[in-house]
Design an enzyme around this catalytic site. Structure first.
Site, PDB file in Angstrom:
ATOM      1  N   TYR A  93      16.357  31.001   6.999  1.00 11.49           N
ATOM      2  CA  TYR A  93      15.308  31.887   7.520  1.00 11.49           C
ATOM      3  C   TYR A  93      15.507  32.143   9.009  1.00 11.49           C
ATOM      4  O   TYR A  93      15.787  31.224   9.769  1.00 11.49           O
ATOM      5  CB  TYR A  93      13.919  31.271   7.297  1.00 11.49           C
ATOM      6  CG  TYR A  93      13.463  31.369   5.871  1.00 11.49           C
ATOM      7  CD1 TYR A  93      13.217  32.605   5.271  1.00 11.49           C
ATOM      8  CD2 TYR A  93      13.259  30.223   5.104  1.00 11.49           C
ATOM      9  CE1 TYR A  93      12.790  32.696   3.956  1.00 11.49           C
ATOM     10  CE2 TYR A  93      12.829  30.297   3.787  1.00 11.49           C
ATOM     11  CZ  TYR A  93      12.604  31.547   3.220  1.00 11.49           C
ATOM     12  OH  TYR A  93      12.185  31.638   1.925  1.00 11.49           O
ATOM     13  N   MET A 110      11.483  25.361   1.930  1.00  8.44           N
ATOM     14  CA  MET A 110      10.563  24.559   1.114  1.00  8.44           C
ATOM     15  C   MET A 110      11.327  23.688   0.119  1.00  8.44           C
ATOM     16  O   MET A 110      10.992  22.527  -0.083  1.00  8.44           O
ATOM     17  CB  MET A 110       9.595  25.477   0.372  1.00  8.44           C
ATOM     18  CG  MET A 110       8.535  24.717  -0.406  1.00  8.44           C
ATOM     19  SD  MET A 110       7.414  25.817  -1.294  1.00  8.44           S
ATOM     20  CE  MET A 110       6.345  26.361   0.027  1.00  8.44           C
ATOM     21  N   LYS A 148       0.847  -1.203   0.000  1.00 10.26           N
ATOM     22  CA  LYS A 148       0.000   0.000   0.000  1.00 10.26           C
ATOM     23  C   LYS A 148       0.881   1.253   0.000  1.00 10.26           C
ATOM     24  O   LYS A 148       2.097   1.155   0.251  1.00 10.26           O
ATOM     25  CB  LYS A 148      -0.918  -0.020   1.213  1.00 10.26           C
ATOM     26  CG  LYS A 148      -0.181   0.065   2.546  1.00 10.26           C
ATOM     27  CD  LYS A 148      -1.112  -0.231   3.707  1.00 10.26           C
ATOM     28  CE  LYS A 148      -0.384  -0.100   5.038  1.00 10.26           C
ATOM     29  NZ  LYS A 148      -1.181  -0.643   6.146  1.00 10.26           N
ATOM     30  N   ARG A 173     -10.563  -0.016  14.652  1.00  6.95           N
ATOM     31  CA  ARG A 173     -10.286   0.884  13.544  1.00  6.95           C
ATOM     32  C   ARG A 173     -10.939   0.352  12.278  1.00  6.95           C
ATOM     33  O   ARG A 173     -11.337   1.085  11.405  1.00  6.95           O
ATOM     34  CB  ARG A 173      -8.779   1.020  13.325  1.00  6.95           C
ATOM     35  CG  ARG A 173      -8.413   1.956  12.187  1.00  6.95           C
ATOM     36  CD  ARG A 173      -6.955   1.855  11.797  1.00  6.95           C
ATOM     37  NE  ARG A 173      -6.652   0.609  11.109  1.00  6.95           N
ATOM     38  CZ  ARG A 173      -5.467   0.317  10.590  1.00  6.95           C
ATOM     39  NH1 ARG A 173      -4.478   1.176  10.696  1.00  6.95           N
ATOM     40  NH2 ARG A 173      -5.255  -0.838   9.989  1.00  6.95           N
TER      41      ARG A 173
HETATM   42  C1  LIG Z   1      -0.513  -1.866   6.598  1.00  9.25           C
HETATM   43  C2  LIG Z   1      -1.130  -3.130   6.990  1.00  9.25           C
HETATM   44  C3  LIG Z   1      -0.357  -4.279   7.198  1.00  9.25           C
HETATM   45  C4  LIG Z   1       1.156  -4.251   7.159  1.00  9.25           C
HETATM   46  O1  LIG Z   1       1.635  -3.691   8.353  1.00  9.25           O
HETATM   47  P1  LIG Z   1       3.207  -3.540   8.624  1.00  9.25           P
HETATM   48  O2  LIG Z   1       3.346  -3.244  10.057  1.00  9.25           O
HETATM   49  O3  LIG Z   1       3.631  -2.403   7.752  1.00  9.25           O
HETATM   50  O4  LIG Z   1       3.834  -4.807   8.213  1.00  9.25           O
HETATM   51  C5  LIG Z   1      -1.003  -5.453   7.482  1.00  9.25           C
HETATM   52  N1  LIG Z   1      -2.348  -5.512   7.569  1.00  9.25           N
HETATM   53  C6  LIG Z   1      -3.132  -4.432   7.389  1.00  9.25           C
HETATM   54  C7  LIG Z   1      -4.600  -4.557   7.510  1.00  9.25           C
HETATM   55  C8  LIG Z   1      -2.556  -3.198   7.107  1.00  9.25           C
HETATM   56  O5  LIG Z   1      -3.316  -2.128   6.922  1.00  9.25           O
END
Ligand SMILES: *Cc1c(COP(=O)(O)O)cnc(C)c1O
Length: 376
Positions: A270, A318, A47, A142
């Site tokens: 800055y 920036m 992801k 969650r």
């Molecule tokens: C992001 C995620 C993972 C992976 O988690 P890591 O700690 O990055 O290995 C596994 N399961 C779900 C549902 C996630 O959202």
């Protein structure tokens, strides 16, 4: 730097724009670390563009190293993996505007279903059977179906499977204590997964693939492994549990674009928050907070140049940062490593996370689109 000097640098071949390089061999080594710790199938979670490392690059390296599944949050991300030729099963688990049954079937991806309403909406539109994973809340609050409604979800899934609108192929949970190596703290989620599996089996849905652990559970607690583990951070060398030395899978470099000699008492950046305390040399790197360099005051932050660490001084702008190189006057075009695989003077993502008071994930996923990407 003016236009003429940029042109000269380009001609001389020294000019290499800021680049985030992904190291597939490190991803492969990290998958090997996981495989040494579990016999369960490994899902490579890619992801957020493979945690900023390039989803396709990380996915290819992970699958070649033995990962059997891929995971993303959206069907769109999964489509990109399919388009790149990745043929292993893919699970997606966030569907903020509802599950698109047609897209899921067309892409050949599995979807996680985390509530009775979500499943109802899916059943109403599914034409051909959609492969689903029942996502149970195992203590995180969650995502996933709250425990009080598991029976309802499982009953609805059974009716949907009978009507050939869905096929239940997985049961998933998630561990809330991702950053603690503490098996005792995982115990109630593990018990919850066992309970969910029993309920699914009792409903006549067989024994779908069960999966609970992410990186931390995979590295520290075999009781969480079940049939598959979902590893994201670990693929790119981040161990949230802080117990295993993984292999950093990215390197951020930038060229020096300007160098000056500065006398003692020269204010830098800055508001002049840093003033040189001796005659020194200052160099500018063309990266700033718009590229993901944390703007918080980072008194310990530095970069590596030719095997030595030099501090970042003054405020992060920036588009630019300034480094104090002391007696050294590095020529324009000299490459600096902002972060990379740890070792010697090179800062790792862990160093940046410590300097900025955050976690390594936010540093590397925050590197902006102006930074060129490459693969080692
Ligand atoms: C992001 C995620 C993972 C992976 O988690 P890591 O700690 O990055 O290995 C596994 N399961 C779900 C549902 C996630 O959202």
């Amino acid at each position: 730097m003016n236009r003429v000097s940029v042109a000269l640098e380009r001609r001389s071949g020294a000019w290499r724009p800021p680049t985030l390089q992904t190291l597939p061999s490190a991803v492969a080594a990290n998958v090997a670390e996981m495989r040494a710790r579990t016999a369960s199938t490994i899902m490579a979670v890619v992801k957020a563009d493979g945690y900023g490392h390039g989803a396709v690059t990380v996915a290819r390296a992970a699958v070649a190293a033995g990962a059997g599944w891929l995971g993303t949050t959206s069907v769109a991300e999964a489509s990109a993996l399919r388009a790149a030729g990745l043929a292993v099963p893919i699970l997606t688990w966030l569907h903020p505007s509802g599950i698109d049954a047609e897209a899921a079937a067309a892409t050949g991806v599995d979807v996680a279903v985390g509530s009775v309403d979500e499943l109802r909406a899916l059943l109403a539109q599914a034409a051909s059977p959609v492969r689903i994973h029942l996502h149970m809340d195992t203590g995180m609050s969650r995502g996933g179906c709250p425990r009080g409604r598991w029976d309802e979800l499982i009953g609805l899934a059974r009716r949907g499977q009978r009507a050939r609108r869905v096929r239940v192929v997985g049961v998933m949970g998630h561990l809330p204590l991702a950053d603690r190596a503490d098996p005792a703290a995982n115990a109630s989620a593990v018990a919850g997964m066992h309970e969910a599996r029993r309920a699914v089996r009792a409903a006549g849905l067989g024994s779908p693939l069960a999966h609970l652990a992410a990186t931390s559970g995979t590295l520290t607690d075999p009781a969480t492994h079940f049939g598959m583990v979902r590893v994201g951070a670990g693929l790119v060398g981040i161990d949230p549990s802080g117990t295993v030395e993984m292999h950093g899978a990215s390197r951020l470099t930038a060229p020096i674009v300007h160098t000056t000699a500065a006398p003692a008492g020269t204010p830098v950046g800055y508001a002049g928050t840093y003033v040189t305390d001796r005659a020194t040399h200052l160099s500018v790197l063309p990266l700033g907070y718009a590229d993901g360099i944390p703007r918080e005051r980072l008194p310990q932050a530095g970069v590596e140049i030719r095997g030595r660490r030099f501090p970042i001084v003054g405020r992060v702008s920036m588009d630019q940062i300034v480094i104090d190189t002391g007696a050294e006057a590095f020529p324009v075009g000299t490459s600096a490593t902002v972060f990379g695989p740890e070792g010697g003077a090179t800062p790792g993502l862990r160093d940046w996370a410590r300097w900025a008071g955050t976690i390594p994930h936010t540093i590397v996923t925050g590197i902006g689109p102006r930074v060129r990407r490459s693969i080692a």
